[in-house]
Scaffold this active site. Structure first.
Site, PDB file in Angstrom:
ATOM      1  N   TRP A  17       0.832  -1.207   0.000  1.00  0.00           N
ATOM      2  CA  TRP A  17       0.000   0.000   0.000  1.00  0.00           C
ATOM      3  C   TRP A  17       0.861   1.250   0.000  1.00  0.00           C
ATOM      4  CZ3 TRP A  17      -4.250  -1.142  -1.980  1.00  0.00           C
ATOM      5  CH2 TRP A  17      -4.954  -2.292  -1.636  1.00  0.00           C
ATOM      6  N   LYS A  37     -11.879  -1.681   6.959  1.00  0.00           N
ATOM      7  CA  LYS A  37     -11.055  -2.605   7.706  1.00  0.00           C
ATOM      8  C   LYS A  37     -11.524  -2.689   9.163  1.00  0.00           C
ATOM      9  CE  LYS A  37      -8.774  -2.935   3.951  1.00  0.00           C
ATOM     10  NZ  LYS A  37      -7.554  -2.283   3.481  1.00  0.00           N
ATOM     11  N   ASP A  50      -1.434   6.696   6.331  1.00  0.00           N
ATOM     12  CA  ASP A  50      -2.543   5.813   5.975  1.00  0.00           C
ATOM     13  C   ASP A  50      -2.733   4.865   7.164  1.00  0.00           C
ATOM     14  OD1 ASP A  50      -4.178   3.775   5.052  1.00  0.00           O
ATOM     15  OD2 ASP A  50      -2.978   3.303   3.283  1.00  0.00           O
TER      16      ASP A  50
HETATM   17  C1  LIG Z   1      -7.077  -1.861   2.151  1.00  0.00           C
HETATM   18  C2  LIG Z   1      -6.044  -0.826   2.218  1.00  0.00           C
HETATM   19  C3  LIG Z   1      -5.923   0.176   1.243  1.00  0.00           C
HETATM   20  C4  LIG Z   1      -6.805   0.221   0.009  1.00  0.00           C
HETATM   21  O1  LIG Z   1      -8.063   0.608   0.343  1.00  0.00           O
HETATM   22  P1  LIG Z   1      -9.183   0.882  -0.771  1.00  0.00           P
HETATM   23  O2  LIG Z   1     -10.277   1.479   0.049  1.00  0.00           O
HETATM   24  O3  LIG Z   1      -9.521  -0.436  -1.371  1.00  0.00           O
HETATM   25  O4  LIG Z   1      -8.630   1.822  -1.764  1.00  0.00           O
HETATM   26  C5  LIG Z   1      -4.953   1.132   1.402  1.00  0.00           C
HETATM   27  N1  LIG Z   1      -4.137   1.122   2.471  1.00  0.00           N
HETATM   28  C6  LIG Z   1      -4.220   0.176   3.424  1.00  0.00           C
HETATM   29  C7  LIG Z   1      -3.291   0.220   4.586  1.00  0.00           C
HETATM   30  C8  LIG Z   1      -5.174  -0.828   3.326  1.00  0.00           C
HETATM   31  O5  LIG Z   1      -5.241  -1.760   4.279  1.00  0.00           O
END
Ligand SMILES: *Cc1c(COP(=O)(O)O)cnc(C)c1O
Length: 361
Positions: free
Chosen positions: A101, A195, A171
């Site tokens: 990511w 998540k 993030d």
């Molecule tokens: C799942 C995830 C993403 C991607 O998320 P989307 O909503 O599918 O774009 C980005 N960063 C992390 C840390 C993730 O776990």
């Protein structure tokens, strides 16, 4: 029909009480005569829902007044572009690449300016967090970017990097609301909610007000400007209204559980059960350096791909779903987010012990 133990990395398990409440309110939300799905986002009743969600989030995370909370769409992945488009005044940013990511965010930033890899753990398949106490950060970097919890590889920053005065962007998709954080240390904290907080379709961006400006890169679409969303309290266009409503319920659930300090305690307890077993098991092994282990995502392997596949299959039959590791790394991964009950982890470990006995070499 019963509920199984869902170890999915995302979309993931949600608190049962939240799902039940949503079911109860499905046909007639609190005397409105309609479902939240059917409501105008400009109505009084919806205004209360979104305002209360924001107020509860501010309370839980102790968000300072000089930060805006935005409920946006496009997932975490859209932020990979939105961040450079809004923050790259000098067209230069530093990225710490600790997994897929972070790498995607780094590569996306290259479209808009000079993205510099400040550190990486790619040399050991992202199984650790690099030392970020004394990074070589160019003076004119607009920000330093991290992925705080690496969903796929199961590592977590236990201490934030020393950004040497630069804005920190994080993030936190897969560790959102799993423990208390000091928001004032970040310029932007953001994450997709699917998540740990709610249904897919909502991304929450917590952003320091001085970073919200008109001065975005040329060509930045209106919908990708933080300012337009901030000026309109996340109601510039139709927001992901139902998703925000469920997030609001999860915020209330967290409050009722004792807030983020209690969440952390609960998550540490759960993770310890699994990690302690992995450390003593002769068959299963964790894949991550001990001091960087995530509380949320726990990857493990047997060292034998066929046996891994057998485990995933038998676990599924026994009611433990989504234990297959990410398609890029193989093995297994148990995601044990806030809403995973402690019994889920205890029963998984019991099952692993049984599997180990049956498959002793
Ligand atoms: C799942 C995830 C993403 C991607 O998320 P989307 O909503 O599918 O774009 C980005 N960063 C992390 C840390 C993730 O776990």
């Amino acid at each position: 029909m019963g509920r199984i133990y869902n170890f999915s990395a995302g979309p993931a398990v949600l608190p049962e009480s939240v799902l039940k409440e949503a079911a109860d309110e499905m046909m007639d939300y609190r005397g409105s005569g309609m479902s939240v799905m059917e409501m105008s986002h400009r109505s009084k009743v919806y205004d209360t829902i979104i305002k209360e969600a924001e107020a509860d989030l501010r309370e839980i995370m102790n968000i300072p007044d000089n930060y805006k909370v935005l409920f946006l769409q496009g997932g975490a992945s859209q932020q990979f572009a939105m961040i450079p488009m809004n923050l790259m005044k000098n067209k230069k940013a530093g990225y710490i690449v600790t997994g897929q990511w972070a790498k995607k965010a780094y590569q996306e930033a290259k479209i808009y300016g000079e993205a510099i890899e400040l550190a990486s753990s790619a040399d050991k398949t992202f199984s650790y967090i690099p030392d970020c106490s004394d990074l070589d950060i160019p003076e004119d970097c607009d920000y330093v970017y991290i992925c705080e919890n690496n969903t796929i590889y199961g590592t977590k920053f236990k201490t934030l990097p020393n950004t040497k005065g630069h804005v920190l962007v994080a993030d936190v998709s897969s560790c959102f609301l799993s423990e208390p954080i000091d928001v004032s240390k970040y310029g932007i904290v953001y994450g997709g909610v699917q998540k740990n907080i709610g249904p897919a379709g909502v991304v929450i961006v917590i952003i320091r007000e001085d970073l919200i400006t008109e001065d975005t890169l040329p060509g930045t679409p209106t919908m990708l400007k933080y300012k337009i969303h901030a000026d309109n309290d996340s109601l510039y266009n139709t927001p992901p209204a139902y998703g925000i409503y469920i997030c609001g319920k999860v915020f209330k659930w967290i409050k009722s559980m004792g807030g983020l300090a209690a969440m952390k305690e609960h998550n540490e307890k759960k993770a310890k059960i699994l990690y302690d077993f992995l450390d003593e098991s002769k068959l299963f092994k964790g894949t991550v350096v001990k001091e960087d282990r995530s509380l949320m995502n726990v990857p493990f392997v047997t060292g034998d791909e066929e046996l891994d596949a057998k485990f995933v299959k038998e676990a599924k039959e026994a009611g433990f779903e989504n234990l297959k590791g990410h398609r890029t790394v193989g093995g297994m991964r148990a995601s044990i987010y806030n809403a995973m009950p402690i019994e889920g982890v205890e029963k998984l470990v019991e099952f692993m012990k049984k599997f180990e006995k049956e498959n002793a070499k």
